[in-house]
Design an enzyme around this catalytic site. Structure first.
Site, short mmCIF file in Angstrom:
data_model
loop_
_atom_site.label_atom_id
_atom_site.label_comp_id
_atom_site.label_asym_id
_atom_site.label_seq_id
_atom_site.Cartn_x
_atom_site.Cartn_y
_atom_site.Cartn_z
N ARG A 149 0.79 -1.24 0.00
CA ARG A 149 0.00 0.00 0.00
C ARG A 149 0.81 1.28 0.00
NH1 ARG A 149 -3.11 -3.39 2.16
NH2 ARG A 149 -1.13 -4.32 2.60
N THR A 150 1.77 1.37 0.92
CA THR A 150 2.46 2.65 1.09
C THR A 150 3.22 2.99 -0.19
OG1 THR A 150 2.61 2.14 3.42
CG2 THR A 150 3.98 3.93 2.64
N LYS A 187 26.32 -3.03 -1.34
CA LYS A 187 27.77 -2.90 -1.56
C LYS A 187 28.41 -2.03 -0.48
CE LYS A 187 27.15 -2.95 -6.59
NZ LYS A 187 27.25 -2.11 -7.79
N ARG A 239 11.29 3.95 3.02
CA ARG A 239 10.98 2.99 4.09
C ARG A 239 12.24 2.21 4.36
NH1 ARG A 239 5.78 -0.91 4.45
NH2 ARG A 239 4.92 1.07 5.16
N HIS A 289 5.33 6.27 11.26
CA HIS A 289 4.74 6.14 9.93
C HIS A 289 3.74 7.29 9.80
CE1 HIS A 289 3.34 4.46 6.31
NE2 HIS A 289 3.08 3.22 6.67
C1 NCD Z 1 1.96 -1.01 8.22
C2 NCD Z 1 3.45 -0.75 8.25
O1 NCD Z 1 4.18 -1.09 7.34
O2 NCD Z 1 3.86 -0.19 9.25
N1 NCD Z 1 1.43 -1.10 6.97
C3 NCD Z 1 1.15 0.04 6.24
O3 NCD Z 1 2.02 0.79 5.89
N2 NCD Z 1 -0.13 0.29 5.96
C4 NCD Z 1 1.50 -2.02 9.17
C5 NCD Z 1 2.09 -3.41 9.22
O4 NCD Z 1 3.01 -3.75 8.49
O5 NCD Z 1 1.62 -4.18 10.05
#
Ligand code: NCD
Length: 428
Positions: free
Chosen positions: A138-139, A167, A188, A216
């Site tokens: 999703r993100t 590397k 991320r 997040h």
């Molecule tokens: C979450 C995350 O990656 O922190 N997912 C998201 O971005 N919607 C939650 C999760 O991984 O449980």
């Protein structure tokens, strides 16, 4: 210089006034002001009456307030949100209730684009770098889609294996190199604080898409945006709400950001339910209670009473060694039977997703899929307008969006999901 001289000179400097102007402003004769400004040992020196001192203090107090007010009115939303003068979004600590509501307003403007009724090209020519060193659907995709829907394009890298970090390249070098290629970065990374490190090596906008068990922020913004939309449909306010957070509250970054963001509101009650080893970190609890909110902690779902929201989360198994989690049994599952027993018809059920639907996972049950209280897909849909708003604000095009819209030309289904019509009818 006497204390009286210092006080009066400081007042004239702050008000940007000459002796003449200042004496008129405070309603005294110029001659009297001159005697108050003389050195204490001068024979002409006089002490200023205390009533005058009080009046001058009041004028200065009002002036300081006005300056702050006009400065904040002239500040762009990007400046209000930004950190160290840069347009990054690293933590929800950068948001106030006012800036959050302004961001929600921009997200509302984005809705017709997110629903594919309108198109906009305000980011035409801009390129987004999506750097995901941890799993994501999703993100990563919603940030990419949001950028494309504003007319930009996206370059992606996923995982460490295919990046030069394998590397031994440093975060600093990676960030600086990428900044020469793209106009904004969404990152991320599995380590807390790593995205902030990326942001220090660049002046282009950096958005934290999740830094390990840290934060997040964009997820928390879209969660709160979703909550406020659900609440306005139900005639409820976020102020005074009772919110339950359930699951892995120790490693779940979404709940860390969400509870801190909610703390900007008033008189909230939180019921935090987790297995004993997965409780919310104390530093976050402290930052919430200092705003006067009430927090109740529990290890049992039977404490889920009279809540307005149940926010369920997945156990973040990737963040700790594969050991059995005490108290995480099949009874520790949000499912239809539990919701029917403890919640009313206006309780909203949320989850940041993904939910682990494998047998024995005990995550949010799929038996709630036909329950209109389940808001998870309305929540994911809101990821698009909110992330569009974040880009538009940080890249300085938020004011142009409303005038830039044209009609979309392709066929769009009236409801995106096959069950959406049923949900919408129930919700009206
Ligand atoms: C979450 C995350 O990656 O922190 N997912 C998201 O971005 N919607 C939650 C999760 O991984 O449980």
């Amino acid at each position: 210089m006497s204390a009286q001289q210092t006080f009066l000179r400081d007042a004239m400097r702050r008000l940007n006034m000459t002796r003449d102007g200042f004496s008129k402003r405070i309603g005294v004769r110029r001659r009297a002001l001159d005697t108050w400004l003389l050195p204490e040992d001068s024979s002409e020196y006089r002490t200023m009456p205390s009533i005058v001192k009080k009046f001058v203090s009041e004028i200065i107090g009002r002036e300081i307030l006005m300056t702050e007010y006009t400065q904040s009115a002239h500040e762009s939303l990007a400046e209000k949100i930004g950190i160290s003068g840069k347009p990054h979004l690293l933590s929800v600590d950068q948001l106030t209730r006012d800036s959050l509501e302004e961001l929600f307003h921009v997200s509302d403007i984005m809705q017709p684009i997110a629903r594919r009724q309108k198109i906009s090209r305000v980011l035409e020519g801009a390129v987004l770098g999506n750097l995901f060193f941890e799993a994501s659907t999703r993100t990563r995709v919603s940030f990419g889609a949001a950028f494309c829907r504003l007319g930009g394009s996206v370059c992606d890298t996923t995982g460490f294996t295919f990046s030069s970090m394998v590397k031994g390249e440093s975060i600093y070098d990676t960030s600086r190199v990428m900044s020469g290629y793209v106009d904004a970065l969404v990152i991320r990374h599995p380590e807390k604080g790593s995205v902030a490190e990326f942001s220090r090596a660049t002046n282009i906008p950096v958005i934290n898409g999740g830094d390990g068990p840290g934060e997040h922020p964009s997820q928390a913004i879209l969660d709160l945006y979703s909550m406020s939309r659900e609440f306005s449909r139900l005639g409820k306010l976020i102020d005074g709400a009772h919110i339950a957070m359930v699951g892995d509250l120790r490693y779940g970054r979404t709940v860390h950001s969400l509870i801190k963001l909610l703390a900007n509101y008033r008189r909230l009650k939180f019921t935090l339910i987790s297995p004993p080893s997965l409780e919310m970190p104390i530093y976050i609890l402290d930052s919430v209670t200092k705003h006067g909110h009430v927090i109740q902690q529990s290890t049992s779902l039977t404490d889920l009473k009279q809540v307005d929201v149940v926010y369920a989360t997945r156990i973040q198994k990737e963040r700790f060694a594969d050991e059995a989690i005490e108290g995480y049994t099949p009874e520790f599952q949000i499912n239809q039977a539990l919701i029917n027993t403890y919640c009313d018809k206006h309780t909203i059920i949320m989850h940041p997703l993904p939910r682990d639907s494998r047998a024995g996972a005990n995550d949010l049950s799929t038996d709630l899929n036909n329950d209109p209280r389940l808001a998870i897909f309305r929540q994911t849909d809101n990821g698009i307008p909110v992330r569009m708003a974040i880009f538009a604000v940080l890249m300085g095009v938020d004011k142009q969006v409303a005038h830039s819209m044209r009609d979309a030309k392709w066929n769009v289904p009236s409801h995106i999901g096959p069950d959406d019509a049923y949900f919408d009818a129930l919700l009206d």
